[in-house]
Design a protein around this motif. Structure first.
Motif, PDB file in Angstrom:
ATOM      1  N   ILE A 177       0.834  -1.210   0.000  1.00 34.72           N
ATOM      2  CA  ILE A 177       0.000   0.000   0.000  1.00 34.72           C
ATOM      3  C   ILE A 177       0.868   1.259   0.000  1.00 34.72           C
ATOM      4  CG2 ILE A 177      -1.735   1.300   1.315  1.00 34.72           C
ATOM      5  CD1 ILE A 177      -2.842  -1.404   2.282  1.00 34.72           C
TER       6      ILE A 177
ATOM      7  N   MET B 120      -5.424   3.883   4.937  1.00 36.05           N
ATOM      8  CA  MET B 120      -5.870   3.016   3.835  1.00 36.05           C
ATOM      9  C   MET B 120      -6.237   1.615   4.333  1.00 36.05           C
ATOM     10  SD  MET B 120      -6.047   4.574   1.008  1.00 36.05           S
ATOM     11  CE  MET B 120      -6.209   6.291   1.415  1.00 36.05           C
ATOM     12  N   LEU B 121      -5.425   1.095   5.273  1.00 34.43           N
ATOM     13  CA  LEU B 121      -5.718  -0.225   5.845  1.00 34.43           C
ATOM     14  C   LEU B 121      -7.101  -0.215   6.493  1.00 34.43           C
ATOM     15  CD1 LEU B 121      -2.273  -1.100   7.451  1.00 34.43           C
ATOM     16  CD2 LEU B 121      -3.467  -2.485   5.734  1.00 34.43           C
TER      17      LEU B 121
ATOM     18  N   LEU C  74      -9.546   1.913   5.759  1.00 35.60           N
ATOM     19  CA  LEU C  74     -10.545   2.132   4.708  1.00 35.60           C
ATOM     20  C   LEU C  74     -10.977   0.815   4.066  1.00 35.60           C
ATOM     21  CD1 LEU C  74     -11.919   4.594   3.208  1.00 35.60           C
ATOM     22  CD2 LEU C  74     -10.107   4.374   1.511  1.00 35.60           C
ATOM     23  N   VAL C  75     -10.024  -0.070   3.807  1.00 37.04           N
ATOM     24  CA  VAL C  75     -10.378  -1.342   3.150  1.00 37.04           C
ATOM     25  C   VAL C  75     -10.490  -2.491   4.158  1.00 37.04           C
ATOM     26  CG1 VAL C  75      -9.412  -0.664   0.919  1.00 37.04           C
ATOM     27  CG2 VAL C  75      -7.983  -1.914   2.545  1.00 37.04           C
TER      28      VAL C  75
ATOM     29  N   ARG D 245      -8.730  -5.943  -2.330  1.00 33.66           N
ATOM     30  CA  ARG D 245      -8.892  -4.768  -1.463  1.00 33.66           C
ATOM     31  C   ARG D 245      -7.545  -4.067  -1.239  1.00 33.66           C
ATOM     32  NH1 ARG D 245     -12.575  -7.688   2.178  1.00 33.66           N
ATOM     33  NH2 ARG D 245     -11.650  -6.788   4.032  1.00 33.66           N
TER      34      ARG D 245
ATOM     35  N   ALA E  47      -6.464  -0.277  -2.142  1.00 34.84           N
ATOM     36  CA  ALA E  47      -5.820   0.629  -1.182  1.00 34.84           C
ATOM     37  C   ALA E  47      -4.518   1.178  -1.753  1.00 34.84           C
ATOM     38  CB  ALA E  47      -5.553  -0.106   0.126  1.00 34.84           C
ATOM     39  N   ARG E  48      -3.778   0.317  -2.439  1.00 40.38           N
ATOM     40  CA  ARG E  48      -2.506   0.734  -3.038  1.00 40.38           C
ATOM     41  C   ARG E  48      -2.745   1.818  -4.096  1.00 40.38           C
ATOM     42  NH1 ARG E  48       1.031  -3.625  -6.354  1.00 40.38           N
ATOM     43  NH2 ARG E  48      -0.866  -3.546  -7.572  1.00 40.38           N
TER      44      ARG E  48
ATOM     45  N   ALA F  90      -3.878   5.157  -2.286  1.00 42.90           N
ATOM     46  CA  ALA F  90      -2.936   5.777  -1.339  1.00 42.90           C
ATOM     47  C   ALA F  90      -2.334   7.098  -1.835  1.00 42.90           C
ATOM     48  CB  ALA F  90      -1.839   4.784  -0.960  1.00 42.90           C
TER      49      ALA F  90
ATOM     50  N   LEU G 153     -16.217   2.895  -0.902  1.00 41.39           N
ATOM     51  CA  LEU G 153     -14.912   3.555  -1.062  1.00 41.39           C
ATOM     52  C   LEU G 153     -15.031   4.813  -1.911  1.00 41.39           C
ATOM     53  CD1 LEU G 153     -12.439   0.594  -1.656  1.00 41.39           C
ATOM     54  CD2 LEU G 153     -12.481   2.172   0.272  1.00 41.39           C
TER      55      LEU G 153
ATOM     56  N   THR H   7     -14.187   8.436  -0.280  1.00 43.85           N
ATOM     57  CA  THR H   7     -13.005   9.164  -0.728  1.00 43.85           C
ATOM     58  C   THR H   7     -13.368  10.367  -1.590  1.00 43.85           C
ATOM     59  OG1 THR H   7     -12.820   7.758  -2.681  1.00 43.85           O
ATOM     60  CG2 THR H   7     -11.549   7.095  -0.744  1.00 43.85           C
TER      61      THR H   7
END
Ligand code: ADP
Ligand code: MG
Length: 365
Positions: free
Chosen positions: A106, A127-128, A130-131, A151, A155-156, A159, A189, A193
């Motif tokens: 990520i 991010m961790l 978030l997913v 997922r 996230a990656r 980010a 998501l 976001t």
């Protein structure tokens, strides 16, 4: 929905892409124009080979247009290399780095950008969360499931805070149950976001359930753009009606057209009022094709269409009647079972089908 207060994020103007030359030339994209406002969940829907990936790759900068322009936030991005575009892509094959942990995957892009460690750590933990992968931050990709890998790939991609996220059939490698879960997750998501999502799928149900608006594509062209309900209830093209949901096509003759509606006459002599696609104004006596969704038609004592029941398929919630019309065409009618505990017609019965006002649409093609 776009309105005067939302800014457009992506503008695609008369975009074409031809691969190869001479006899081998493939027109992958043919004069496509689209405007996608900020914060929209926008879906490109169409069969394999219609040009969806080509369009995404040009927005991402991996492919150059043959002609046309792409604007981001009002500026032409032709001269920006992929890594300078505020755009990120999630692919079907999520291709996580196998030797890195979930957290390292990520944070990878941020590290490449030379961000300070504290900022990377802060973003990675956000991010961790978030997913919903916090408990698995230190696992390697091989130690998590396919859905969890997807997922992490999301996230990656999120980010570095891209302005636009491109998603190329990201769920098609997942099994049905996971896919349904991820559909909900992706919607969440996007809402949380506020990033513009351009989502690609060949799955009409996925497009209908997830999108703010859908662009239906075929053979390099965008045929229709609109919210799911409009695309479903008022398809403008035969292809759109056929590709999305089940549809009955009926031949009719135009009596008169008036703006967005027309009076049409069926072979049985019955007249109906039908919706007209924007820009279509058929003349008197012109042959047109009507579409009627199976669940919009009703069995009735004296309806517009007459026929004989060829088959009745029971689905628990509803029954699908296959009705051979007197014109020889097959008509599918879907009837909810709760409302009709008895008195359903049997195979071989003569029936009549009523088509309510607003359920008939003229299509092009
Ligand atoms: P989709 O993503 O909707 O399945 P693509 O955008 O991948 O469709 O492809 C659209 C058309 O362009 C197809 O006919 C495909 O074979 C062709 N195409 C895509 N990429 C290339 C390429 N690099 N060279 C030649 N033809 C290509
Ligand atoms: Mg593709």
């Amino acid at each position: 929905m776009p309105s005067s207060t939302t800014r457009s994020d992506i503008e695609v103007e008369k975009l074409s892409k031809i691969f190869g030359s001479g006899e081998d030339a493939v027109r992958a994209l043919d004069d496509v124009s689209l405007t996608i406002p900020e914060n929209e969940f926008f879906t490109l829907l169409g069969p394999s080979g219609c040009g969806k990936t080509t369009l995404l790759r040009m927005i991402a900068g991996f492919e150059q247009p043959t002609s046309g322009r792409i604007k981001l936030g009002g500026s032409d991005i032709a001269d920006l290399p992929p890594n300078k575009r505020p755009v990120n892509t999630v692919f079907q094959s999520y291709a996580l780095f196998p030797h890195m942990t979930v957290a390292q995957n990520i944070g990878f892009a941020l590290k490449m950008l030379g961000k300070p460690k504290a900022e990377i750590d802060e973003t990675v933990s956000r991010m961790l969360k978030l997913v919903k992968m916090e408990p698995m931050a230190n696992r390697k990709p091989a130690q998590i499931s396919g859905g969890q890998q997807q997922r992490v790939a999301l996230a990656r991609a999120l980010a570095p805070r891209p302005r636009v996220l491109l998603l190329d059939e990201p769920l098609s490698a997942l099994d049905l149950k996971l896919r349904k879960e991820m559909q909900v997750e992706l919607k969440r998501l996007q809402a949380e976001t506020g990033i513009t999502f351009i989502f690609v799928t060949h799955d009409q149900e996925e497009a209908l359930t997830m999108s703010d608006r859908i662009a239906v594509m075929s053979a390099g062209k965008v045929l229709q753009v609109g919210p799911p309900r409009e695309i479903y209830n008022h398809p403008a093209e035969r292809f759109v009606a056929d590709f999305i949901g089940d549809t009955n096509f009926i031949a009719a003759k135009v009596e008169r057209a008036n703006g967005r509606s027309a009076t049409v006459r069926l072979p049985s002599g019955v007249a109906l009022t039908a919706g007209l696609p924007e820009g279509l104004s058929p003349g008197e006596g012109e042959n047109v094709t009507l579409v009627v969704r199976p669940e919009h038609a009703k069995l009735a004592a004296d309806g517009a269409l007459k026929g004989t029941v060829e088959n009745a398929v029971y689905f628990g919630t509803d029954t699908h009647f296959h009705i051979r019309l007197d014109t020889g065409d097959l008509f599918i009618l879907r009837s909810q079972n709760a409302a009709m505990p008895n008195g359903l017609p049997d195979m071989g019965d003569a029936v009549s089908i009523a088509i309510p006002e607003g359920a008939v649409q003229v299509v092009r093609g």
